[in-house]
Design a protein around this motif. Structure first.
Motif, PDB file in Angstrom:
ATOM      1  N   ILE A  41       2.716   4.794   6.788  1.00 53.44           N
ATOM      2  CA  ILE A  41       3.942   4.376   6.092  1.00 53.44           C
ATOM      3  C   ILE A  41       3.847   2.898   5.708  1.00 53.44           C
ATOM      4  O   ILE A  41       4.172   2.502   4.583  1.00 53.44           O
ATOM      5  CB  ILE A  41       5.181   4.613   6.973  1.00 53.44           C
ATOM      6  CG1 ILE A  41       5.378   6.109   7.257  1.00 53.44           C
ATOM      7  CG2 ILE A  41       6.429   4.032   6.308  1.00 53.44           C
ATOM      8  CD1 ILE A  41       5.709   6.944   6.066  1.00 53.44           C
ATOM      9  N   GLU A  42       3.394   2.093   6.648  1.00 51.56           N
ATOM     10  CA  GLU A  42       3.298   0.644   6.402  1.00 51.56           C
ATOM     11  C   GLU A  42       2.253   0.319   5.341  1.00 51.56           C
ATOM     12  O   GLU A  42       2.371  -0.667   4.616  1.00 51.56           O
ATOM     13  CB  GLU A  42       2.966  -0.083   7.707  1.00 51.56           C
ATOM     14  CG  GLU A  42       4.076  -0.015   8.743  1.00 51.56           C
ATOM     15  CD  GLU A  42       3.661  -0.573  10.094  1.00 51.56           C
ATOM     16  OE1 GLU A  42       2.441  -0.777  10.290  1.00 51.56           O
ATOM     17  OE2 GLU A  42       4.540  -0.791  10.947  1.00 51.56           O
ATOM     18  N   LYS A  43       1.232   1.150   5.238  1.00 54.38           N
ATOM     19  CA  LYS A  43       0.111   0.895   4.337  1.00 54.38           C
ATOM     20  C   LYS A  43       0.457   1.168   2.882  1.00 54.38           C
ATOM     21  O   LYS A  43      -0.081   0.517   1.969  1.00 54.38           O
ATOM     22  CB  LYS A  43      -1.081   1.760   4.767  1.00 54.38           C
ATOM     23  CG  LYS A  43      -2.350   1.516   3.991  1.00 54.38           C
ATOM     24  CD  LYS A  43      -3.473   2.385   4.542  1.00 54.38           C
ATOM     25  CE  LYS A  43      -4.760   2.194   3.762  1.00 54.38           C
ATOM     26  NZ  LYS A  43      -5.861   3.050   4.298  1.00 54.38           N
ATOM     27  N   GLU A  59       3.260   1.366  -0.081  1.00 52.97           N
ATOM     28  CA  GLU A  59       4.610   0.987  -0.503  1.00 52.97           C
ATOM     29  C   GLU A  59       5.388   2.200  -1.014  1.00 52.97           C
ATOM     30  O   GLU A  59       6.593   2.315  -0.776  1.00 52.97           O
ATOM     31  CB  GLU A  59       4.527  -0.068  -1.604  1.00 52.97           C
ATOM     32  CG  GLU A  59       5.892  -0.625  -2.016  1.00 52.97           C
ATOM     33  CD  GLU A  59       5.779  -1.735  -3.048  1.00 52.97           C
ATOM     34  OE1 GLU A  59       6.812  -2.062  -3.658  1.00 52.97           O
ATOM     35  OE2 GLU A  59       4.669  -2.267  -3.244  1.00 52.97           O
ATOM     36  N   SER A  60       4.697   3.114  -1.698  1.00 59.30           N
ATOM     37  CA  SER A  60       5.363   4.316  -2.206  1.00 59.30           C
ATOM     38  C   SER A  60       5.868   5.184  -1.057  1.00 59.30           C
ATOM     39  O   SER A  60       6.940   5.798  -1.151  1.00 59.30           O
ATOM     40  CB  SER A  60       4.414   5.129  -3.086  1.00 59.30           C
ATOM     41  OG  SER A  60       3.245   5.499  -2.370  1.00 59.30           O
ATOM     42  N   PHE A  61       5.107   5.235   0.058  1.00 62.76           N
ATOM     43  CA  PHE A  61       5.554   5.989   1.227  1.00 62.76           C
ATOM     44  C   PHE A  61       6.814   5.368   1.814  1.00 62.76           C
ATOM     45  O   PHE A  61       7.722   6.071   2.256  1.00 62.76           O
ATOM     46  CB  PHE A  61       4.460   6.021   2.300  1.00 62.76           C
ATOM     47  CG  PHE A  61       3.335   6.969   2.013  1.00 62.76           C
ATOM     48  CD1 PHE A  61       3.240   7.639   0.795  1.00 62.76           C
ATOM     49  CD2 PHE A  61       2.339   7.200   2.956  1.00 62.76           C
ATOM     50  CE1 PHE A  61       2.195   8.510   0.536  1.00 62.76           C
ATOM     51  CE2 PHE A  61       1.291   8.070   2.712  1.00 62.76           C
ATOM     52  CZ  PHE A  61       1.217   8.715   1.493  1.00 62.76           C
ATOM     53  N   GLN A  62       6.866   4.039   1.830  1.00 64.82           N
ATOM     54  CA  GLN A  62       8.030   3.354   2.370  1.00 64.82           C
ATOM     55  C   GLN A  62       9.285   3.712   1.583  1.00 64.82           C
ATOM     56  O   GLN A  62      10.356   3.932   2.156  1.00 64.82           O
ATOM     57  CB  GLN A  62       7.796   1.846   2.353  1.00 64.82           C
ATOM     58  CG  GLN A  62       6.688   1.374   3.274  1.00 64.82           C
ATOM     59  CD  GLN A  62       6.335  -0.086   3.073  1.00 64.82           C
ATOM     60  OE1 GLN A  62       7.173  -0.889   2.702  1.00 64.82           O
ATOM     61  NE2 GLN A  62       5.071  -0.434   3.300  1.00 64.82           N
ATOM     62  N   LYS A  63       9.157   3.788   0.260  1.00 67.41           N
ATOM     63  CA  LYS A  63      10.307   4.147  -0.577  1.00 67.41           C
ATOM     64  C   LYS A  63      10.729   5.591  -0.329  1.00 67.41           C
ATOM     65  O   LYS A  63      11.912   5.889  -0.203  1.00 67.41           O
ATOM     66  CB  LYS A  63       9.952   3.938  -2.049  1.00 67.41           C
ATOM     67  CG  LYS A  63       9.763   2.478  -2.439  1.00 67.41           C
ATOM     68  CD  LYS A  63       9.367   2.355  -3.905  1.00 67.41           C
ATOM     69  CE  LYS A  63       9.168   0.894  -4.289  1.00 67.41           C
ATOM     70  NZ  LYS A  63       8.725   0.743  -5.701  1.00 67.41           N
ATOM     71  N   LEU A  64       9.746   6.483  -0.254  1.00 69.08           N
ATOM     72  CA  LEU A  64      10.047   7.885   0.004  1.00 69.08           C
ATOM     73  C   LEU A  64      10.635   8.079   1.391  1.00 69.08           C
ATOM     74  O   LEU A  64      11.530   8.908   1.593  1.00 69.08           O
ATOM     75  CB  LEU A  64       8.783   8.735  -0.145  1.00 69.08           C
ATOM     76  CG  LEU A  64       8.232   8.920  -1.558  1.00 69.08           C
ATOM     77  CD1 LEU A  64       6.898   9.647  -1.501  1.00 69.08           C
ATOM     78  CD2 LEU A  64       9.215   9.681  -2.416  1.00 69.08           C
ATOM     79  N   PHE A  65      10.123   7.328   2.349  1.00 65.82           N
ATOM     80  CA  PHE A  65      10.555   7.464   3.739  1.00 65.82           C
ATOM     81  C   PHE A  65      12.044   7.150   3.893  1.00 65.82           C
ATOM     82  O   PHE A  65      12.708   7.682   4.781  1.00 65.82           O
ATOM     83  CB  PHE A  65       9.718   6.540   4.623  1.00 65.82           C
ATOM     84  CG  PHE A  65       9.864   6.809   6.096  1.00 65.82           C
ATOM     85  CD1 PHE A  65       9.425   8.001   6.635  1.00 65.82           C
ATOM     86  CD2 PHE A  65      10.431   5.872   6.938  1.00 65.82           C
ATOM     87  CE1 PHE A  65       9.550   8.259   7.996  1.00 65.82           C
ATOM     88  CE2 PHE A  65      10.565   6.118   8.299  1.00 65.82           C
ATOM     89  CZ  PHE A  65      10.118   7.317   8.823  1.00 65.82           C
ATOM     90  N   LYS A  66      12.560   6.302   3.033  1.00 73.11           N
ATOM     91  CA  LYS A  66      13.971   5.908   3.095  1.00 73.11           C
ATOM     92  C   LYS A  66      14.857   6.740   2.177  1.00 73.11           C
ATOM     93  O   LYS A  66      16.065   6.510   2.110  1.00 73.11           O
ATOM     94  CB  LYS A  66      14.108   4.429   2.719  1.00 73.11           C
ATOM     95  CG  LYS A  66      13.379   3.474   3.651  1.00 73.11           C
ATOM     96  CD  LYS A  66      13.450   2.046   3.131  1.00 73.11           C
ATOM     97  CE  LYS A  66      12.670   1.085   4.025  1.00 73.11           C
ATOM     98  NZ  LYS A  66      12.676  -0.295   3.488  1.00 73.11           N
ATOM     99  N   SER A  67      14.257   7.700   1.462  1.00 71.84           N
ATOM    100  CA  SER A  67      15.004   8.389   0.406  1.00 71.84           C
ATOM    101  C   SER A  67      15.602   9.720   0.821  1.00 71.84           C
ATOM    102  O   SER A  67      16.313  10.342   0.044  1.00 71.84           O
ATOM    103  CB  SER A  67      14.085   8.618  -0.805  1.00 71.84           C
ATOM    104  OG  SER A  67      13.098   9.597  -0.515  1.00 71.84           O
ATOM    105  N   TYR A  68      15.310  10.198   2.042  1.00 73.19           N
ATOM    106  CA  TYR A  68      15.795  11.523   2.418  1.00 73.19           C
ATOM    107  C   TYR A  68      16.686  11.465   3.660  1.00 73.19           C
ATOM    108  O   TYR A  68      16.711  10.464   4.387  1.00 73.19           O
ATOM    109  CB  TYR A  68      14.619  12.472   2.669  1.00 73.19           C
ATOM    110  CG  TYR A  68      13.691  12.040   3.783  1.00 73.19           C
ATOM    111  CD1 TYR A  68      13.982  12.313   5.112  1.00 73.19           C
ATOM    112  CD2 TYR A  68      12.516  11.353   3.508  1.00 73.19           C
ATOM    113  CE1 TYR A  68      13.141  11.914   6.125  1.00 73.19           C
ATOM    114  CE2 TYR A  68      11.660  10.950   4.512  1.00 73.19           C
ATOM    115  CZ  TYR A  68      11.982  11.238   5.820  1.00 73.19           C
ATOM    116  OH  TYR A  68      11.149  10.823   6.811  1.00 73.19           O
ATOM    117  N   SER A  69      17.398  12.546   3.887  1.00 71.54           N
ATOM    118  CA  SER A  69      18.230  12.655   5.083  1.00 71.54           C
ATOM    119  C   SER A  69      17.985  13.996   5.750  1.00 71.54           C
ATOM    120  O   SER A  69      17.733  15.003   5.079  1.00 71.54           O
ATOM    121  CB  SER A  69      19.716  12.522   4.723  1.00 71.54           C
ATOM    122  OG  SER A  69      20.113  13.565   3.838  1.00 71.54           O
TER     123      SER A  69
END
Length: 199
Positions: A165-167, A169-179
């Protein structure tokens, strides 16, 4: 449980879904990379679904724009060792190779590590499936061992997931986009099974 984001949603597999996933599973593009190579009949599919233990197998249909496009799962969970195996395929050919697979995988890994408290998640991958090998590596999986001439076992940990996730940036955005909603059943299962195995 339901997982929703601006892009996709994941809903728990029901009996009404099994014919669709059978058709996906029987396509050459998917079947050629599976351990079981024969075509699956409707009766075989029904028997498979009836035998699924919902306390250790969590299967989800992936939806994009409210259209089912694939299947993703955590299965054969060993609550004592806190290990599960995982799997994914995009059945709708229009979306194979698209970022939608990542949008489904990240919340499933999050569910496994951060809700269920798993310590390891594995994936059995065909050596010939170079795209799947690369895909799993990008998520943080590493090859653990060769199972036979056709398959390798890849493994993942909570720390590797955090690093992935840290590596990216696109994963970071996706990681915060769902519930994740209605997770109580999953939390209850992980707690009760863990208590069962306490010394």
């Amino acid at each position: 449980m339901k997982i929703t984001s601006s892009y996709i949603s994941l809903t728990e597999l029901t009996f009404n879904d099994i014919e669709l996933i059978r058709k996906w599973r029987n396509t050459i593009g998917i079947r050629q990379h599976m351990d079981f190579q024969e075509e699956i009949t409707p009766k075989m599919q029904e028997k498979w679904f009836e035998k699924l233990d919902p306390s250790i197998n969590f299967f989800f249909i992936i939806h994009f724009n409210k259209i089912p496009i694939g299947l993703i799962q955590l299965q054969d969970i060993n609550w004592e060792s806190k290990i599960a195996s995982s799997g994914l395929y995009i059945g709708d050919q229009r979306y194979q190779g698209s970022p939608l697979a990542y949008m489904a995988s990240l919340p499933i890994l999050d569910l496994g590590f951060n809700v269920l408290g798993l310590e390891s998640i594995t994936a059995k991958v065909s050596k010939r499936n170079k795209k799947a090998l690369q895909y799993n590596r990008s998520l943080g999986f590493i090859i653990d061992k060769e199972l036979n001439e056709r398959f390798v076992l890849m493994s993942h940990s909570k720390e590797q997931f955090k690093t992935a996730i840290e590596k990216h940036e696109s994963f970071q955005k996706l990681f915060k986009s769902y519930s994740l909603t209605d997770t109580n059943r999953y939390i209850d299962l992980s707690i009760h099974k863990s208590w069962f195995f306490l010394p």
